[in-house]
Write a protein that holds these residues in place. Structure first.
Motif, short mmCIF file in Angstrom:
data_model
loop_
_atom_site.label_atom_id
_atom_site.label_comp_id
_atom_site.label_asym_id
_atom_site.label_seq_id
_atom_site.Cartn_x
_atom_site.Cartn_y
_atom_site.Cartn_z
N ALA A 152 30.96 -8.88 2.59
CA ALA A 152 30.88 -10.02 3.51
C ALA A 152 29.44 -10.50 3.67
O ALA A 152 29.17 -11.71 3.67
CB ALA A 152 31.47 -9.64 4.86
N ALA A 153 28.51 -9.54 3.80
CA ALA A 153 27.11 -9.91 3.99
C ALA A 153 26.54 -10.57 2.74
O ALA A 153 25.85 -11.60 2.82
CB ALA A 153 26.29 -8.68 4.35
N VAL A 154 26.83 -9.99 1.57
CA VAL A 154 26.28 -10.52 0.32
C VAL A 154 26.87 -11.89 -0.01
O VAL A 154 26.15 -12.84 -0.34
CB VAL A 154 26.50 -9.53 -0.83
N VAL A 165 25.14 3.52 -2.47
CA VAL A 165 23.89 3.12 -3.13
C VAL A 165 23.93 1.66 -3.57
O VAL A 165 23.00 0.90 -3.35
CB VAL A 165 23.59 4.05 -4.32
N THR A 166 25.03 1.26 -4.23
CA THR A 166 25.11 -0.12 -4.71
C THR A 166 25.21 -1.11 -3.55
O THR A 166 24.65 -2.21 -3.61
CB THR A 166 26.32 -0.30 -5.64
N GLY A 167 25.93 -0.72 -2.50
CA GLY A 167 25.97 -1.59 -1.32
C GLY A 167 24.60 -1.75 -0.70
O GLY A 167 24.22 -2.85 -0.28
N PHE A 168 23.84 -0.65 -0.66
CA PHE A 168 22.48 -0.72 -0.12
C PHE A 168 21.58 -1.59 -1.00
O PHE A 168 20.82 -2.44 -0.50
CB PHE A 168 21.90 0.68 0.00
N LEU A 169 21.66 -1.39 -2.32
CA LEU A 169 20.83 -2.17 -3.23
C LEU A 169 21.19 -3.65 -3.17
O LEU A 169 20.30 -4.51 -3.20
CB LEU A 169 20.98 -1.65 -4.66
N ALA A 170 22.48 -3.95 -3.09
CA ALA A 170 22.90 -5.36 -3.03
C ALA A 170 22.41 -6.02 -1.75
O ALA A 170 21.82 -7.12 -1.78
CB ALA A 170 24.43 -5.45 -3.12
N GLY A 171 22.63 -5.37 -0.63
CA GLY A 171 22.20 -5.95 0.65
C GLY A 171 20.70 -6.03 0.77
O GLY A 171 20.15 -7.05 1.19
N ALA A 174 22.69 -10.64 -6.40
CA ALA A 174 23.17 -9.45 -5.68
C ALA A 174 24.69 -9.33 -5.73
O ALA A 174 25.24 -8.23 -5.57
CB ALA A 174 22.70 -9.50 -4.23
N GLN A 175 25.37 -10.43 -5.99
CA GLN A 175 26.83 -10.38 -6.04
C GLN A 175 27.34 -9.51 -7.19
O GLN A 175 28.44 -8.96 -7.11
CB GLN A 175 27.40 -11.79 -6.19
N ALA A 176 26.53 -9.39 -8.27
CA ALA A 176 26.97 -8.59 -9.42
C ALA A 176 27.19 -7.13 -9.04
O ALA A 176 28.07 -6.46 -9.59
CB ALA A 176 25.94 -8.71 -10.54
#
Length: 446
Positions: free
Chosen positions: A267-269, A65-71, A218-220
């Motif tokens: 890596a993407a963020v 979920v957090t990876g999805f929200l960040a990206g 988004a890095q947070a």
């Protein structure tokens, strides 16, 4: 005498089986609370295994979920920055078209009578491009205020064009009032149109800065990604010590899924944030600076024409010329530091400035006719040719650098969006694998 009849209560005589709980005299049994049941459950190995299963599944879902929200959040911020950067460049190009039309009109006015066909075509091209750009910019403006300002610009441009036509008509007939109409048109452009466009440009620039800031936020969320990996690792370590088995296939698969998802999301963020910073300080900054420099230089060209139109009383216009040109040179120097385009518009601007110095020398010496001919000539090695070379190069640089900035932001947005979905899918897959792996251990206690 008969003895009295005695009635006996059977329930009292035969109490039956006891229904009370044997307790120590003077004490009462404590009720069982949910917290007590939880502690009792965790005191057993199956209970602890159930808790570990919950932690592992939640860790996997948290990463997904957090990876999805960040990206996804970063992708949206990059797309906003891409759109607002393009809007800012378009707004500046609108300004350039208008000052270019004004510079052409004032320069053609010096010729007297019927202006050259080439000059007339340049004027009409610049004005028509400006008129076409206004509705497009208003349609993509983010905010009713900017759309209303651009609508006001469209009305003011029509008024400006009408005043220029009046100036041309009177100039063709040799009427001095033509200069007054030209003054009025230029004043309307600088007092009404350009300040409004500048306000829109400032608000759009502030939005671009805010968009770039949102990209880094988004890095947070990557902290939660790291927390998820640590939590899953802790579950595996506990299980290995508890069961004395090193490998659990389900947890191992979940770990691989989370590691891949975490690396892809991070890596993407981080990469998207790096792209945003490099674009902001590179091609975007250079685009804005070059476009502003072009606008200032074009405005300076108008001032050059007005110094001659005023015939001896154009000192204020010369001061405006020098101020605008100095600012334009400073901006071009900033653009050169921000990115290397392989071109050198600053040297071309200096070449035109040298021609301007020659024109001013002729006028100051009393050779006004020669100064006008030098200012309006378009052949090789003339002031007109020098300015055209600078203008063409500046336009080409703005287009190339803005395309570079927009493409890089768009590519980073796409990468972040893809990474978001990868993290979500791997997070869910990891949760399923972790639950399956822990369930194998739970079955051993049933």
């Amino acid at each position: 005498m008969t003895a009295p009849l005695t009635t006996t209560n059977p329930a009292a005589a035969d109490p039956g089986p006891s229904t009370t709980t044997s307790t120590t005299p003077g004490t009462t049994a404590a009720p069982v609370t949910p917290a007590g049941r939880l502690r009792a459950g965790l005191a057993t190995t199956p209970g602890r295994l159930a808790l570990a299963t919950t932690v592992a599944v939640v860790a996997c879902l948290l990463l997904g979920v957090t990876g999805f929200l960040a990206g996804n959040g970063q992708s949206a911020a990059l797309q906003d920055a891409q759109r607002d950067a393009a809007q800012l460049v378009g707004t500046q190009e609108l300004r350039n078209d208008l000052v270019s039309a004004d510079a052409t009109a004032t320069n053609a006015f010096l010729v007297g009578g019927l202006e050259p066909t080439e000059a007339r075509e340049r004027y009409e091209t610049s004005l028509s491009e400006a008129a076409e750009a206004v509705p497009s910019l208003a349609a993509t403006a983010r905010g009713a205020g900017e759309a209303a300002d651009l609508a006001a610009v469209a009305d003011s441009v029509q008024r400006y064009a009408g005043l220029v036509e009046s100036a041309r008509a009177n100039n063709r007939q040799g009427f001095p009032v033509g200069a007054a109409y030209l003054d009025q048109a230029s004043a309307a452009l600088r007092d009404e149109v350009l300040p409004t466009i500048d306000e829109v440009a400032v608000s759009t620039s502030q939005r671009v800065d805010a968009d770039m800031g949102s990209v880094s936020l988004a890095q947070a969320l990557l902290l939660f990604v790291l927390l998820s990996l640590v939590a899953l690792g802790a579950v595996q370590l506990w299980l290995a010590r508890r069961t004395h088995r090193v490998l659990n296939t389900g947890l191992a698969a979940a770990s691989v899924a989370l590691l891949v998802g975490g690396v892809v999301a991070a890596a993407a963020v981080l990469g998207g944030n790096g792209v945003a910073r490099s674009v902001a300080s590179g091609p975007y900054a250079a685009t804005v600076a070059t476009s502003e420099a072009l606008s200032l230089a074009t405005d300076a060209k108008s001032m050059e024409s007005f110094t001659l139109i005023k015939r001896g009383s154009g000192g204020d216009f010369e001061e405006s010329y020098q101020t605008s040109l100095a600012d334009a040179k400073a901006l071009l120097a900033e653009a050169a530091e921000a990115t290397d385009t392989g071109s050198d518009p600053l040297s071309l601007l200096n070449a035109w400035d040298e021609k301007h110095t020659e024109i001013r020398a002729l006028d100051d010496e009393g050779s006004w006719d020669d100064a006008v001919r030098a200012a309006t000539a378009t052949g090789d090695d003339t002031a007109g040719a020098a300015f055209t070379a600078f203008s063409d190069q500046a336009h080409a640089d703005v287009e190339a650098m803005s395309d570079d900035a927009v493409d890089r932001l768009g590519s980073a947005a796409t990468t972040a969006q893809v990474a978001a979905w990868i993290a979500l899918v791997l997070g869910v897959a990891g949760a399923v694998a972790a639950a399956a792996g822990m369930n194998v251990r739970l079955k051993e206690y049933r």
